[in-house]
Design a protein around this motif. Structure first.
Motif, PDB file in Angstrom:
ATOM      1  N   TYR A 126      -0.276  20.892  13.313  1.00  0.00           N
ATOM      2  CA  TYR A 126       0.897  20.219  13.878  1.00  0.00           C
ATOM      3  C   TYR A 126       0.539  18.797  14.306  1.00  0.00           C
ATOM      4  O   TYR A 126       1.300  17.857  14.074  1.00  0.00           O
ATOM      5  CB  TYR A 126       1.450  20.970  15.089  1.00  0.00           C
ATOM      6  CG  TYR A 126       2.152  22.263  14.786  1.00  0.00           C
ATOM      7  CD1 TYR A 126       2.994  22.410  13.689  1.00  0.00           C
ATOM      8  CD2 TYR A 126       2.001  23.366  15.630  1.00  0.00           C
ATOM      9  CE1 TYR A 126       3.647  23.599  13.434  1.00  0.00           C
ATOM     10  CE2 TYR A 126       2.646  24.559  15.386  1.00  0.00           C
ATOM     11  CZ  TYR A 126       3.470  24.672  14.284  1.00  0.00           C
ATOM     12  OH  TYR A 126       4.118  25.851  14.032  1.00  0.00           O
ATOM     13  N   ALA A 127      -0.609  18.635  14.950  1.00  0.00           N
ATOM     14  CA  ALA A 127      -1.043  17.304  15.392  1.00  0.00           C
ATOM     15  C   ALA A 127      -1.226  16.385  14.183  1.00  0.00           C
ATOM     16  O   ALA A 127      -0.815  15.210  14.215  1.00  0.00           O
ATOM     17  CB  ALA A 127      -2.327  17.402  16.200  1.00  0.00           C
ATOM     18  N   ALA A 128      -1.815  16.909  13.118  1.00  0.00           N
ATOM     19  CA  ALA A 128      -2.001  16.111  11.898  1.00  0.00           C
ATOM     20  C   ALA A 128      -0.652  15.714  11.302  1.00  0.00           C
ATOM     21  O   ALA A 128      -0.454  14.556  10.908  1.00  0.00           O
ATOM     22  CB  ALA A 128      -2.824  16.901  10.884  1.00  0.00           C
ATOM     23  N   LEU A 129       0.279  16.665  11.246  1.00  0.00           N
ATOM     24  CA  LEU A 129       1.620  16.357  10.726  1.00  0.00           C
ATOM     25  C   LEU A 129       2.309  15.298  11.583  1.00  0.00           C
ATOM     26  O   LEU A 129       2.959  14.385  11.056  1.00  0.00           O
ATOM     27  CB  LEU A 129       2.470  17.624  10.661  1.00  0.00           C
ATOM     28  CG  LEU A 129       2.095  18.625   9.573  1.00  0.00           C
ATOM     29  CD1 LEU A 129       2.820  19.950   9.788  1.00  0.00           C
ATOM     30  CD2 LEU A 129       2.400  18.060   8.196  1.00  0.00           C
ATOM     31  N   ILE A 163      -8.977  15.984  13.489  1.00  0.00           N
ATOM     32  CA  ILE A 163      -7.608  15.856  12.970  1.00  0.00           C
ATOM     33  C   ILE A 163      -7.553  15.088  11.648  1.00  0.00           C
ATOM     34  O   ILE A 163      -6.800  15.464  10.741  1.00  0.00           O
ATOM     35  CB  ILE A 163      -6.685  15.201  14.024  1.00  0.00           C
ATOM     36  CG1 ILE A 163      -6.670  16.039  15.313  1.00  0.00           C
ATOM     37  CG2 ILE A 163      -5.274  15.006  13.472  1.00  0.00           C
ATOM     38  CD1 ILE A 163      -6.193  17.475  15.139  1.00  0.00           C
ATOM     39  N   VAL A 164      -8.354  14.052  11.506  1.00  0.00           N
ATOM     40  CA  VAL A 164      -8.309  13.223  10.288  1.00  0.00           C
ATOM     41  C   VAL A 164      -8.579  14.039   9.024  1.00  0.00           C
ATOM     42  O   VAL A 164      -7.847  13.876   8.026  1.00  0.00           O
ATOM     43  CB  VAL A 164      -9.250  11.999  10.405  1.00  0.00           C
ATOM     44  CG1 VAL A 164      -9.416  11.297   9.063  1.00  0.00           C
ATOM     45  CG2 VAL A 164      -8.719  11.032  11.460  1.00  0.00           C
ATOM     46  N   PRO A 165      -9.573  14.928   8.990  1.00  0.00           N
ATOM     47  CA  PRO A 165      -9.762  15.722   7.759  1.00  0.00           C
ATOM     48  C   PRO A 165      -8.548  16.600   7.413  1.00  0.00           C
ATOM     49  O   PRO A 165      -8.264  16.820   6.226  1.00  0.00           O
ATOM     50  CB  PRO A 165     -10.985  16.589   8.067  1.00  0.00           C
ATOM     51  CG  PRO A 165     -11.710  15.866   9.147  1.00  0.00           C
ATOM     52  CD  PRO A 165     -10.648  15.175   9.947  1.00  0.00           C
ATOM     53  N   ILE A 166      -7.840  17.071   8.401  1.00  0.00           N
ATOM     54  CA  ILE A 166      -6.622  17.855   8.147  1.00  0.00           C
ATOM     55  C   ILE A 166      -5.558  16.952   7.537  1.00  0.00           C
ATOM     56  O   ILE A 166      -4.885  17.327   6.566  1.00  0.00           O
ATOM     57  CB  ILE A 166      -6.116  18.533   9.435  1.00  0.00           C
ATOM     58  CG1 ILE A 166      -7.169  19.511   9.971  1.00  0.00           C
ATOM     59  CG2 ILE A 166      -4.782  19.241   9.190  1.00  0.00           C
ATOM     60  CD1 ILE A 166      -6.880  20.039  11.367  1.00  0.00           C
ATOM     61  N   MET A 167      -5.412  15.765   8.094  1.00  0.00           N
ATOM     62  CA  MET A 167      -4.461  14.798   7.535  1.00  0.00           C
ATOM     63  C   MET A 167      -4.818  14.475   6.087  1.00  0.00           C
ATOM     64  O   MET A 167      -3.953  14.465   5.212  1.00  0.00           O
ATOM     65  CB  MET A 167      -4.453  13.520   8.384  1.00  0.00           C
ATOM     66  CG  MET A 167      -3.935  13.712   9.791  1.00  0.00           C
ATOM     67  SD  MET A 167      -4.223  12.268  10.864  1.00  0.00           S
ATOM     68  CE  MET A 167      -3.198  11.033  10.062  1.00  0.00           C
ATOM     69  N   ASP A 168      -6.112  14.224   5.847  1.00  0.00           N
ATOM     70  CA  ASP A 168      -6.569  13.898   4.500  1.00  0.00           C
ATOM     71  C   ASP A 168      -6.287  15.037   3.529  1.00  0.00           C
ATOM     72  O   ASP A 168      -5.878  14.800   2.385  1.00  0.00           O
ATOM     73  CB  ASP A 168      -8.065  13.567   4.501  1.00  0.00           C
ATOM     74  CG  ASP A 168      -8.387  12.260   5.216  1.00  0.00           C
ATOM     75  OD1 ASP A 168      -7.456  11.454   5.458  1.00  0.00           O
ATOM     76  OD2 ASP A 168      -9.577  12.046   5.544  1.00  0.00           O
ATOM     77  N   LYS A 169      -6.485  16.272   3.970  1.00  0.00           N
ATOM     78  CA  LYS A 169      -6.242  17.445   3.121  1.00  0.00           C
ATOM     79  C   LYS A 169      -4.756  17.552   2.772  1.00  0.00           C
ATOM     80  O   LYS A 169      -4.398  17.830   1.625  1.00  0.00           O
ATOM     81  CB  LYS A 169      -6.710  18.706   3.839  1.00  0.00           C
ATOM     82  CG  LYS A 169      -6.593  19.970   3.041  1.00  0.00           C
ATOM     83  CD  LYS A 169      -7.717  20.073   2.044  1.00  0.00           C
ATOM     84  CE  LYS A 169      -7.777  21.458   1.439  1.00  0.00           C
ATOM     85  NZ  LYS A 169      -8.973  21.676   0.665  1.00  0.00           N
ATOM     86  N   ILE A 170      -3.899  17.326   3.760  1.00  0.00           N
ATOM     87  CA  ILE A 170      -2.451  17.365   3.521  1.00  0.00           C
ATOM     88  C   ILE A 170      -2.056  16.320   2.493  1.00  0.00           C
ATOM     89  O   ILE A 170      -1.350  16.612   1.518  1.00  0.00           O
ATOM     90  CB  ILE A 170      -1.671  17.170   4.840  1.00  0.00           C
ATOM     91  CG1 ILE A 170      -1.854  18.384   5.757  1.00  0.00           C
ATOM     92  CG2 ILE A 170      -0.197  16.882   4.570  1.00  0.00           C
ATOM     93  CD1 ILE A 170      -1.364  18.175   7.180  1.00  0.00           C
ATOM     94  N   VAL A 171      -2.517  15.084   2.679  1.00  0.00           N
ATOM     95  CA  VAL A 171      -2.179  13.994   1.761  1.00  0.00           C
ATOM     96  C   VAL A 171      -2.715  14.291   0.366  1.00  0.00           C
ATOM     97  O   VAL A 171      -2.005  14.134  -0.644  1.00  0.00           O
ATOM     98  CB  VAL A 171      -2.720  12.649   2.294  1.00  0.00           C
ATOM     99  CG1 VAL A 171      -2.583  11.544   1.253  1.00  0.00           C
ATOM    100  CG2 VAL A 171      -2.004  12.267   3.593  1.00  0.00           C
ATOM    101  N   HIS A 172      -3.955  14.743   0.288  1.00  0.00           N
ATOM    102  CA  HIS A 172      -4.593  15.046  -0.997  1.00  0.00           C
ATOM    103  C   HIS A 172      -3.832  16.138  -1.754  1.00  0.00           C
ATOM    104  O   HIS A 172      -3.487  15.972  -2.927  1.00  0.00           O
ATOM    105  CB  HIS A 172      -6.048  15.466  -0.749  1.00  0.00           C
ATOM    106  CG  HIS A 172      -6.727  16.013  -1.944  1.00  0.00           C
ATOM    107  ND1 HIS A 172      -7.150  15.224  -2.994  1.00  0.00           N
ATOM    108  CD2 HIS A 172      -7.051  17.291  -2.277  1.00  0.00           C
ATOM    109  CE1 HIS A 172      -7.707  15.987  -3.921  1.00  0.00           C
ATOM    110  NE2 HIS A 172      -7.664  17.244  -3.517  1.00  0.00           N
ATOM    111  N   LEU A 173      -3.585  17.261  -1.090  1.00  0.00           N
ATOM    112  CA  LEU A 173      -2.883  18.365  -1.751  1.00  0.00           C
ATOM    113  C   LEU A 173      -1.456  17.985  -2.127  1.00  0.00           C
ATOM    114  O   LEU A 173      -0.966  18.368  -3.193  1.00  0.00           O
ATOM    115  CB  LEU A 173      -2.893  19.614  -0.861  1.00  0.00           C
ATOM    116  CG  LEU A 173      -4.242  20.305  -0.718  1.00  0.00           C
ATOM    117  CD1 LEU A 173      -4.141  21.451   0.278  1.00  0.00           C
ATOM    118  CD2 LEU A 173      -4.772  20.794  -2.058  1.00  0.00           C
TER     119      LEU A 173
END
Length: 184
Positions: A126-129, A163-173
């Motif tokens: 949620y924080a990443a979103l 949090i940044v790796p979660i954000m990166d994973k969301i953007v990548h996928l």
């Protein structure tokens, strides 16, 4: 033939539906467990709605160790918004139970009504979103996450490095899925 009208059931799925026919192989004990889990999920939905309404109305609860009372009182105390959708794309979004962002502090609270131990990872997503949707760098803010379950409150203050790796994973996928959809 005139078929019976079941409008009240349109869009719903029975606990033991034809489309999920694995229940044909359940023994009585397994069937009762599945039924109990479904009832517990329905109760969880009702409790979430009641908590949302109570928070939105500002109706503080008696001080107690009960999870739901602590959750409601904290959300009211922090002047949080309830059931807020955090959106990155049609493939990546979610609804935070309670959230606020004020004075550089992002606060997200989640109420869990089930027995199975929950993971703080959901709140990190949620924080990443939030950071993706509102174009905020996690390193520029403080993040406070709370998970309310089984009369306990789990607090976590993730760092930008979490949090940044979660954000990166969301953007990548999301890029991969968007490209796949374009090829269809």
């Amino acid at each position: 033939m005139r078929f019976n009208n079941h409008r009240n059931l349109c869009g719903l799925h029975a606990t033991f539906s034809p489309s999920q026919s694995a229940w044909l192989r359940y023994d009585d004990e397994k069937a009762m467990k599945v039924y109990a889990n479904r009832k517990a999920a329905e109760m969880g939905t009702r409790l979430h709605q009641w908590a949302k309404d109570t928070i939105d109305l500002g109706m503080k609860q008696p001080r107690s160790k009960q999870t739901i009372c602590a959750y409601i009182n904290d959300a009211i105390g922090f002047k949080m918004s309830t059931e807020v959708v955090l959106f990155y794309s049609d493939r990546f979004f979610g609804t935070a139970d309670a959230i606020c962002y004020r004075n550089g502090v992002l606060r997200i609270h989640d109420l869990k009504t089930g027995e199975k131990p929950a993971s703080i990872e959901q709140l990190e997503v949620y924080a990443a979103l939030f950071c993706l949707e509102y174009h905020i760098k996690p390193s520029d803010i403080e993040i406070q996450l709370r998970l309310y379950q089984n009369n306990e409150v789990v607090c976590h203050n993730p760092t930008a490095e979490e949090i940044v790796p979660i954000m990166d994973k969301i953007v990548h996928l999301d890029k991969i899925f968007r490209k796949l959809e374009e090829e269809d």
